[in-house]
Every structure is written in C-alpha cells, then in structure tokens.
Write an enzyme that holds these catalytic residues in place. Structure first.
Site, mmCIF file in Angstrom:
data_model
loop_
_atom_site.group_PDB
_atom_site.id
_atom_site.type_symbol
_atom_site.label_atom_id
_atom_site.label_comp_id
_atom_site.label_asym_id
_atom_site.label_seq_id
_atom_site.Cartn_x
_atom_site.Cartn_y
_atom_site.Cartn_z
ATOM 1 N N TYR A 164 0.703 -1.066 -0.022
ATOM 2 C CA TYR A 164 -0.097 -0.044 -0.017
ATOM 3 C C TYR A 164 0.747 1.361 -0.010
ATOM 4 O O TYR A 164 0.429 2.410 0.438
ATOM 5 C CB TYR A 164 -1.055 -0.042 1.192
ATOM 6 N N HIS B 14 -6.299 -11.296 -8.154
ATOM 7 C CA HIS B 14 -6.434 -10.359 -7.066
ATOM 8 C C HIS B 14 -7.995 -10.036 -6.872
ATOM 9 O O HIS B 14 -8.638 -10.127 -5.839
ATOM 10 C CB HIS B 14 -5.440 -9.035 -7.477
ATOM 11 N N HIS C 80 -15.977 -3.311 -4.224
ATOM 12 C CA HIS C 80 -15.411 -3.700 -5.560
ATOM 13 C C HIS C 80 -16.593 -5.040 -6.180
ATOM 14 O O HIS C 80 -15.908 -5.709 -6.739
ATOM 15 C CB HIS C 80 -14.117 -4.573 -5.297
ATOM 16 N N VAL D 62 -11.048 -7.406 -1.860
ATOM 17 C CA VAL D 62 -12.198 -7.131 -0.896
ATOM 18 C C VAL D 62 -11.600 -7.049 0.430
ATOM 19 O O VAL D 62 -11.309 -8.333 0.761
ATOM 20 C CB VAL D 62 -13.379 -7.848 -1.395
ATOM 21 N N HIS D 63 -11.921 -6.368 1.369
ATOM 22 C CA HIS D 63 -11.108 -6.436 2.370
ATOM 23 C C HIS D 63 -12.161 -7.037 3.512
ATOM 24 O O HIS D 63 -12.355 -6.509 4.495
ATOM 25 C CB HIS D 63 -10.715 -5.072 3.043
HETATM 26 FE FE LIG Z 1 -6.959 -4.455 -4.291
#
Ligand SMILES: [Fe+2]
Ligand SMILES: *[C@@H]1O[C@H](CO)[C@@H](O)[C@H](O)[C@H]1NC(C)=O
Ligand SMILES: *[C@@H]1O[C@H](CO)[C@@H](O)[C@H](O)[C@H]1NC(C)=O
Ligand SMILES: *[C@@H]1O[C@H](CO)[C@@H](O)[C@H](O)[C@H]1NC(C)=O
Length: 480
Positions: free
Chosen positions: A200, A319, A329, A357-358
């Site tokens: 990140y 991903h 997403h 997706v978190h």
């Molecule tokens: Fe991502």
C-alpha cells in the site's frame, strides 16, 4: 458475545456436517453472514521507526530479504534483497549446513527512481539444481554485515506429496497486518500464496519508495525463510501521471521476482508453478486477459499442461474476486469471469483464491457459464465441476475493512465475515485438503471457517475411484 459466537460456530459446524451429508443436491443450506465485529487496531500504518521495520545493523547490510520459487517444479529459489550504501555483491553462498557454504551463485542488481526517490540496489539471485525436501542455509552480503538465513525445499512433485500453504492478501503495514503476519507464522504454513496488494505504498507520493522498503523489512521474518508466491493487485499498478509516474507496476516489478519464464509466460505478472501435489496458476487482474491477448493464450496453453495424475490440486490466484457479495469492488471480477470461468469449470479447478475485498468470503461450487447476452440463464447455479471461490483480502492494510455485504446473502455465498485474518490450506494427499480461515481475533488466531476439500479430479469421479481403489478410500463425496 463470546457465548453467542461459539454458538454460531457450533451451529455452523452442525450445518456444515448436514450439508456434507446432503451434498450433491446443491444448496442445502443458506450461507452464513457472520456478525462478528472486532476492535483490535486502528487502520493506520505502523510508524517507520517501529521495530517491525528495523534496519539490519552494519555497513551496506542486506535488508528486505525474500525468496520465491525459481523454477517450474520447486528445485530452484530466487533470493532477493536490497543494499543501500553501495551495490555490493549479488552473490549468494549456500550449502547444507550453517558453516559450510560450499556452493555459490551469482545474481544481478537493479535500481529505479520514483517521484524523487532513488531505490537501493535490488538484488535477485537464482539458485538452482537443489535437492527436494532439503534444508539449505544461505548467506548474503559483505564481511561483517553478511547475513544468514535458511529455507526448506518442497517434496518432489507427486500426487500424494503433502504440503501446507498460507494464503494472505491485501496485507499492508498496520498493526492489523502485523497481527496477520504473526498468526500466519504460527500456523505451520510452508509457503505463502499472496493474492495481491502488498505494501500500500501507493497511498504515499513522497514516501512511496520508503514504504516499499519498510514493507520489505516487515515481511522478511517470514519471506526470507520460505517462498512467497506473488500475484499483483491494483495497489501495485502505481499509475500516477500527476507526479510523472506512468510505468505500471514499476516498483513491484523491480522488487518482486517471479519464475515466469519457467512456465513460458512473457510477463512476470502471470505464470505458474508446481509445488508438491499442486499446480498453481497466477493470473493478473490488471493485465489484458480477453481473447487473443498474451495472458489469454498463455492460460489456454498452460491449462493443457496440467497433469492431475501428478499434481491433483489445481489452484488459481488472482486479485479481483469473481464471486464477491460485498458492496466493495462489487463485480470488478466480472470481466475475468466472462472470459475464464468456463475454463475453470472444464478443467475442474479446485480452488480460486483472490483478495481485493477487505473481508473474507467463501463460495459453494457454483458456475454461471450458461449465461449469454442473447438469452439463457442469468444466475449462478450449483456445479460440481466448478471451483470454490475464496476471497482473503483481509490481511489488514490501512484502508480498513469492507463491512457492507449485499443483502440478502446470495445463494452462492457459503460464509462471509468482515474481519482480518489469513487462510491455511493443508494438503494431505490426492483426495483430502484441510482448509481453514484464521481470524485475528483481538490478538488471538481463531480458526473460524473450517472445511475439508475433496479433490476435484481424484475424489469426484466414481469410476476413477473404483479403478484406483487402493489410493482412494474416501467414503463419501462432497460438493466442496
Ligand atoms: Fe486491491
Ligand atoms: C542506479 O545506480 C547507479 C550506481 O549507483 C547510478 O549511477 C544510477 O543513476 C542509478 N540508476 C537509477 C535509475 O536510479
Ligand atoms: C445462449 O443461451 C441459450 C440458453 O442456454 C442457448 O440456447 C443459446 O444457444 C445461447 N446462444 C449462443 C449464441 O450461444
Ligand atoms: C488422505 O488423507 C485423509 C485425511 O488425512 C485420510 O483420511 C485418507 O485416508 C487419506 N487417503 C489416502 C489414500 O491416504
């Protein structure tokens, strides 16, 4: 809360057991949306002076040491590291014991600039012709600042070669990321399947390179000792025209090597390796993949190379998830679904892991390959030949959790929860793999979604089971 939660796990396990028994008819139970809410750490990056990012002592000491598989079958390793004071040697000495570094390999180094940042010297060195199932010690760096590490090579390719993978995605560098990494290191994983979005660092402009460096030091305690198999996420693209950076994947490609040429790929962004009893295909969600593109041609050919007699477990990494019922997403994997899903079903892929997706989510075996734009079915249906899709984008980065799921939970979704964690896939033999998602439960590792996967090639074909009775004693078939 704890009480309610254990009840839920119990209930889930009970439902799971019923499902396994009723399996082949399709969705026998509704999926679970776990209401667990966690409170551990804020979503901010760990300060740069924290010990998690400690710079090794000594002039030009190698830092950010990480390894990955270096060939198709697991007899080679690529060792990478960074030096900052001067290039220094790109050489690795190695051997079978700590004081006997009797072999030597020579690598290369590279460096790059990014918006005013000058990278260190990034070394990549391939060591090959290794023995299977052997512990190797290796040493890099100069004189007093040399550093020593070790790794274990995987067993020879074979249908019953056991192996344990960790699956981590969207890791970042917060205290939640650290919790995930520490839990992974206690989980017995022998290699990491990383499903994209590493550091990140693209959230920074001036400190971009510095945050790539800190991330390299952050993962070293695992990645220097066991291979992490990389796939690229959107945070690796770093297309930032406003600061004059327009070369996609610049930092990522300089820093993280993949053995793409061993699988005849033309790009480090998509490739495949075989390891123990698995054939692992890595796709790039952010490179062209539609019909006639290089990635499409490559995958078409690579699927023909898969030999389930030798590597029963066929695993795909990407991903952006294809089946995702989170608001975050939503449908971003739809392009890849329309192009590749029918191949996944045709080749009976066991598992597709994604991140992005978190949150965590696992699907049933479902497909939507009859859908077309003229007529036909427009909803995913149970399909015994289809993969299970698992989203593990919950490594813990600074963007926080994706807590809003679509309501009601779609039929294809078996389990979903917005907490941080990682997964482990413990392959036992050609028919059985024990899978679990491990939530970072306020400091503890808690196995939350536990499933036995039956191999799509060896455990789903009755005739094959009868023919190879001596190998396959599994007493029931499940659609997992
Ligand atoms: Fe991502
Ligand atoms: C790479 O390192 C060399 C040697 O220090 C230096 O001359 C060169 O400018 C660097 N290149 C980049 C792209 O940073
Ligand atoms: C579209 O789907 C329908 C129903 O499955 C099928 O009958 C038809 O042949 C498909 N059309 C094309 C052009 O493939
Ligand atoms: C495969 O592993 C499972 C789980 O450990 C075991 O029950 C089964 O008997 C094994 N099968 C063979 C053929 O060894």
């Amino acid at each position: 809360m704890v009480e309610a939660y254990s009840m839920q796990v119990f209930l889930f396990q009970f439902l799971l057991a019923s499902f396994v028994l009723l399996s082949s008819v399709g969705y026998s139970i509704a999926g679970i949306t776990s209401a667990f809410v966690r409170t551990e750490w804020p979503s901010v990056d760990i300060p740069l002076d924290h010990e998690a990012f400690a710079v090794p002592k000594g002039y030009n000491a190698p830092q950010q040491v990480h390894i990955t598989q270096g060939d198709y079958d697991g007899k080679a390793v690529i060792i990478s590291w960074v030096t900052v004071d001067e290039p220094g040697p790109s050489e690795v000495t190695y051997g079978l014991s700590k004081d006997k570094y009797d072999k030597k390999a020579e690598g290369k180094f590279t460096n790059y600039t990014f918006y005013g940042y000058n990278s260190g010297y990034i070394h990549h060195c391939l060591i090959d012709s290794l023995e299977h199932e052997t512990k190797y010690y290796y040493k890099i760096g100069m004189k007093n600042s040399a550093r020593e590490f070790w790794f274990q090579t995987p067993p020879k390719i074979g249908p019953d070669a056991p192996y344990t993978f960790g699956i981590i995605g969207d890791l970042g560098q917060t205290f939640n990321s650290l919790s995930t990494l520490d839990h992974y290191m206690q989980s017995g994983g022998q290699a990491v399947l990383f499903v994209g979005d590493l550091s990140y660092a693209d959230r920074y402009e001036h400190e971009n390179g510095i945050r790539w460096d800190s991330w390299g030091r952050f993962i070293e305690k695992s990645a220097a000792y066991q291979p992490w198999l990389w796939s690229a996420g959107n945070h690796e693209i770093e297309y930032m025209p406003h600061v004059g950076e327009v070369t996609p994947f610049k930092s990522y490609l300089h820093r993280y090597a993949t053995p793409y040429m061993a699988s005849k790929s033309i790009s480090p962004l998509w490739y495949s390796v075989r390891r123990a009893s698995t054939h692992i295909i890595v796709l790039s969600s952010y490179s062209p993949f539609v019909k006639y593109t290089p990635q499409w041609h490559w995958l078409k050919d690579e699927l023909l190379q898969v030999d389930r007699e030798k590597t029963p477990w066929l695993i795909v990494l990407m991903h952006a998830p294809i089946y995702n019922s989170n608001m975050a997403h939503y449908m971003e994997g739809e392009g890849m679904r329309s192009v590749f899903e029918s191949w996944f079903v045709h080749y009976k892929v066991d598992l597709v892991f994604a991140g992005h997706v978190h949150a965590y989510e696992r699907s049933y075996r479902i497909s939507n390959i009859n859908y077309n734009i003229t007529s036909g079915d427009r909803y995913p249906i149970p399909d015994k030949s289809a993969p299970v899709y698992i989203t593990v984008g919950d490594g813990g980065n600074q963007e926080g959790l994706a807590g809003r799921f679509t309501n009601p939970q779609p039929d294809y979704s078996a389990f979903r929860e917005a907490s941080y964690g990682h997964s482990t896939l413990e392959i036992k033999n050609r028919t059985h793999a024990f899978y679990r998602w491990n939530r970072n439960d306020d400091g503890n590792q808690v196995a939350t979604d536990t499933v036995i996967f039956y191999n799509q090639y060896w455990a789903s074909n009755l005739q094959r089971r009868r023919l190879k009775k001596n190998h396959c004693t599994a007493s029931r078939i499940a659609t997992f």
